[in-house]
Design a protein around this motif. Structure first.
Motif, PDB file in Angstrom:
ATOM      1  N   GLN A   1      25.025  29.563  -8.685  1.00 36.79           N
ATOM      2  CA  GLN A   1      25.865  28.393  -8.436  1.00 36.79           C
ATOM      3  C   GLN A   1      25.436  27.260  -9.367  1.00 36.79           C
ATOM      4  O   GLN A   1      24.258  26.955  -9.486  1.00 36.79           O
ATOM      5  N   GLY A   2      26.408  26.673 -10.033  1.00 36.41           N
ATOM      6  CA  GLY A   2      26.101  25.610 -10.983  1.00 36.41           C
ATOM      7  C   GLY A   2      27.301  24.732 -11.216  1.00 36.41           C
ATOM      8  O   GLY A   2      28.386  24.960 -10.680  1.00 36.41           O
ATOM      9  N   GLU A   3      27.125  23.719 -12.051  1.00 35.57           N
ATOM     10  CA  GLU A   3      28.209  22.785 -12.310  1.00 35.57           C
ATOM     11  C   GLU A   3      29.054  23.205 -13.501  1.00 35.57           C
ATOM     12  O   GLU A   3      28.645  24.054 -14.302  1.00 35.57           O
ATOM     13  N   PHE A   4      30.230  22.619 -13.599  1.00 38.78           N
ATOM     14  CA  PHE A   4      31.161  22.884 -14.691  1.00 38.78           C
ATOM     15  C   PHE A   4      31.221  21.649 -15.582  1.00 38.78           C
ATOM     16  O   PHE A   4      31.520  20.555 -15.122  1.00 38.78           O
ATOM     17  N   LYS A   5      30.900  21.834 -16.870  1.00 39.43           N
ATOM     18  CA  LYS A   5      30.949  20.739 -17.843  1.00 39.43           C
ATOM     19  C   LYS A   5      31.805  21.134 -19.040  1.00 39.43           C
ATOM     20  O   LYS A   5      31.404  20.971 -20.184  1.00 39.43           O
ATOM     21  N   GLY A   6      32.987  21.672 -18.766  1.00 37.51           N
ATOM     22  CA  GLY A   6      33.820  22.182 -19.847  1.00 37.51           C
ATOM     23  C   GLY A   6      33.511  23.651 -20.077  1.00 37.51           C
ATOM     24  O   GLY A   6      32.409  24.133 -19.771  1.00 37.51           O
ATOM     25  N   PHE A   7      34.473  24.389 -20.635  1.00 37.04           N
ATOM     26  CA  PHE A   7      34.326  25.840 -20.729  1.00 37.04           C
ATOM     27  C   PHE A   7      33.232  26.279 -21.696  1.00 37.04           C
ATOM     28  O   PHE A   7      32.507  27.237 -21.436  1.00 37.04           O
ATOM     29  N   GLY A   8      33.101  25.593 -22.844  1.00 41.82           N
ATOM     30  CA  GLY A   8      32.077  25.998 -23.814  1.00 41.82           C
ATOM     31  C   GLY A   8      30.679  25.858 -23.246  1.00 41.82           C
ATOM     32  O   GLY A   8      29.892  26.812 -23.247  1.00 41.82           O
ATOM     33  N   TRP A   9      30.354  24.675 -22.744  1.00 43.86           N
ATOM     34  CA  TRP A   9      29.023  24.427 -22.187  1.00 43.86           C
ATOM     35  C   TRP A   9      28.747  25.359 -21.020  1.00 43.86           C
ATOM     36  O   TRP A   9      27.656  25.926 -20.900  1.00 43.86           O
TER      37      TRP A   9
END
Length: 249
Positions: A54-62
């Motif tokens: 489980q983690g955060e989303f910072k844009g698809f590339g990152w």
């Protein structure tokens, strides 16, 4: 296989079971969940070869690079949570001797519900999805992310990935809003825009998809897709115009 599969997921209970069933031949499948509130994580936990993170989303590339950091193997195969690896591609991956100086691309077959989309520019797309993480990675783009290929070769593998990206018209609307927002945020201050540009970009997107790419041959599905492209591109540039104005203030 010395390949780890990376799957980004968020509220994909409709599709992720089918995705993970097609990946049972892999020993290491990283499912990177960024905020599911449905049964996505429960389904993922039911597969013994899945490492649920489980983690955060910072844009698809990152986010794809972050998810890949949890993989046990250096070779990374990126499969979305609404995609299915067919038996021919699975066999190819099992038997292929991979070269770390090559980035491998896959052939994609697109579906709306269970209807194959044969036109609209969706069918038989070739997309880079397999790479060695000690050699390269994804770029940092929030949308339209891609594997960096500086100095590397590209090779296509046999077989297909079946992409079941949409199941309702409402999903087109939700994704149009999400992707256009990411585009505008990623390009604020970098690209110029105007209401005129937004209007004509949207209109051209519809004509290109429905006429030039023969979306009309896909029947009502082709119309849905073409109109969605028009809406998405209009909102991409009108949101960018608005953000640029606000940024100048």
């Amino acid at each position: 296989m010395n390949i780890s599969v990376v799957v980004l997921a968020k509220n994909n209970e409709k599709t992720i079971d089918k995705t993970l069933k097609s990946l049972v031949g892999f020993d290491d499948v990283v499912v990177y969940d960024n905020g599911s509130t449905d049964k996505t994580m429960q389904i993922a936990k039911s597969f013994s070869n899945v490492n649920l993170v489980q983690g955060e989303f910072k844009g698809f590339g990152w986010t794809k690079n972050q998810a890949s950091s949890f993989a046990k193997n250096d070779w990374i195969l990126v499969i979305d949570s609404d995609e299915v690896v067919d038996s021919e591609l699975l066999g190819e991956l099992k038997n292929k001797v991979l070269d770390e100086k090559i980035v491998y691309k896959l052939n994609f077959k697109a579906f709306y519900k269970d209807i194959q989309v044969k036109y609209c520019g969706w069918n038989n797309q070739k997309i880079k999805r397999l790479y060695n993480k000690t050699i390269t990675s994804y770029n940092s783009n929030d949308v339209h992310e891609d594997i960096i290929i500086d100095g590397l070769k590209i090779e296509e593998l046999k077989g297909n990935v079946e992409h079941y990206s949409y199941h309702t018209i409402s999903e087109f609307i939700i994704k149009a809003d999400r992707y256009s927002t990411l585009f505008a945020q990623n390009n604020m201050g970098k690209k110029s825009s105007s209401p005129t540009k937004a209007f004509f970009n949207g209109m051209y997107s519809f004509i290109r998809t429905y006429i030039f790419k023969q979306g009309f041959r896909d029947g009502y599905v082709g119309l849905i897709i073409s109109y969605s492209h028009m809406v998405t591109n209009f909102y991409k540039y009108i949101k960018l115009y608005e953000l640029n104005k606000e940024n100048k203030r």
